[in-house]
Design an enzyme around this catalytic site. Structure first.
Site, short mmCIF file in Angstrom:
data_model
loop_
_atom_site.label_atom_id
_atom_site.label_comp_id
_atom_site.label_asym_id
_atom_site.label_seq_id
_atom_site.Cartn_x
_atom_site.Cartn_y
_atom_site.Cartn_z
N MET A 1 58.56 95.15 48.41
CA MET A 1 58.60 94.32 47.20
C MET A 1 60.04 93.88 47.02
SD MET A 1 56.03 96.69 44.98
CE MET A 1 56.34 98.08 46.05
N HIS A 42 51.93 105.66 51.98
CA HIS A 42 52.34 104.36 51.43
C HIS A 42 53.75 104.49 50.86
CE1 HIS A 42 51.33 100.36 49.79
NE2 HIS A 42 52.02 100.72 48.72
C1 DX5 Z 1 53.32 99.20 42.45
C2 DX5 Z 1 53.30 99.83 43.83
C3 DX5 Z 1 52.18 100.78 43.99
C4 DX5 Z 1 52.29 101.97 43.08
C5 DX5 Z 1 50.90 102.40 42.75
O1 DX5 Z 1 54.31 98.22 42.39
O2 DX5 Z 1 53.15 98.85 44.82
O3 DX5 Z 1 52.01 101.21 45.33
O4 DX5 Z 1 52.98 103.05 43.64
O5 DX5 Z 1 51.00 103.39 41.78
P1 DX5 Z 1 49.77 103.74 40.85
O6 DX5 Z 1 48.67 104.23 41.75
O7 DX5 Z 1 50.37 104.79 39.98
O8 DX5 Z 1 49.40 102.49 40.11
ZN ZN Z 2 52.57 99.59 46.96
#
Ligand code: DX5
Ligand code: ZN
Length: 218
Positions: A67, A32
């Site tokens: 994002m 990811h």
């Molecule tokens: C948040 C990201 C996530 C993030 C998740 O804006 O989209 O993919 O990396 O991280 P954790 O698992 O630490 O919440």
């Molecule tokens: Zn993410």
């Protein structure tokens, strides 16, 4: 068993090759990749060059989560940088249908994400166009935040919508995923678990990925 997508946002950027190879050797299905622009979200992560660098070492598909505002401007660039699945936010796409078609024309899998405040019902007209829906279980922008409990209900609603529409896509949940909520998420119908901090801050990331993969459900 859920598919696991470790988020390299929580990796050691100075040792990215090592961390990508860790994922290669783990039970995870995807890598990811969280792209943040400081506009759609209040944080900047990295862009195409880092994505391409990850791709050079990756033995698993890149699940690229954009994002960013106006993601339609960068679809081709991220496809060239090795994105296999491209996720855009419904909140960033006034012409979402067109954007999803474009992703598919580029040969990638089209995926759409919704923020915590966005109802799953807002996706009803494009569910037939995507191979994945990402439900944010934190407000996007940062790793290491705590999981929003409403997510279970949203997953269940989406499972129902999917059945009613007679279409097929994976349901992915992203943000604050750990071994406490993972069994409940899988129970609710989640297909793909994203996990950043929980994997990379653990003593044994490969074992943590394995544990997420094998979560017991009721
Ligand atoms: C948040 C990201 C996530 C993030 C998740 O804006 O989209 O993919 O990396 O991280 P954790 O698992 O630490 O919440
Ligand atoms: Zn993410």
């Amino acid at each position: 068993m859920p598919l696991i997508a470790p988020s390299i946002l929580a990796a050691d950027f100075a040792n990215l090759q090592r961390d990508v190879e860790m994922i290669n050797h783990s039970a995870a299905e995807y890598i990811h990749v969280d792209v943040m622009d400081g506009r759609f979200v209040p944080n900047i992560s990295f862009g195409m060059p880092v994505c391409a660098a990850v791709k050079r070492h990756a033995q698993k598909p890149l699940d690229v989560h954009l994002m960013i505002v106006e993601p339609e401007r960068y679809l081709e660039d991220f496809r060239k940088a090795g994105a296999d699945i491209i996720t855009v936010h419904i909140e960033a796409c006034p012409n979402l249908h067109r954007t999803l078609q474009h992703i598919k024309e580029l040969g990638a899998q089209a995926s759409v994400a919704i923020n915590p405040h966005t109802p799953v019902a807002s996706l009803s007209e494009i569910l037939g166009e995507v191979s994945q829906v990402l439900i944010m279980s934190v407000n996007p922008g940062f790793g290491g935040q705590s999981f929003i409990e409403n997510t279970y209900r949203k997953v269940r609603e989406l499972v129902e919508l999917r059945a009613d529409a007679g279409v097929n896509f994976d349901i992915e949940v992203d943000g604050g995923v750990n071994l406490d909520n993972a069994p409940l998420l899988v129970d609710a119908g989640v297909d793909v678990l994203v996990a950043g901090s929980f994997v990379f801050k653990s003593n044994d990331p490969v074992a943590t990925i394995q544990a997420l993969k094998g979560v017991e459900t009721d």
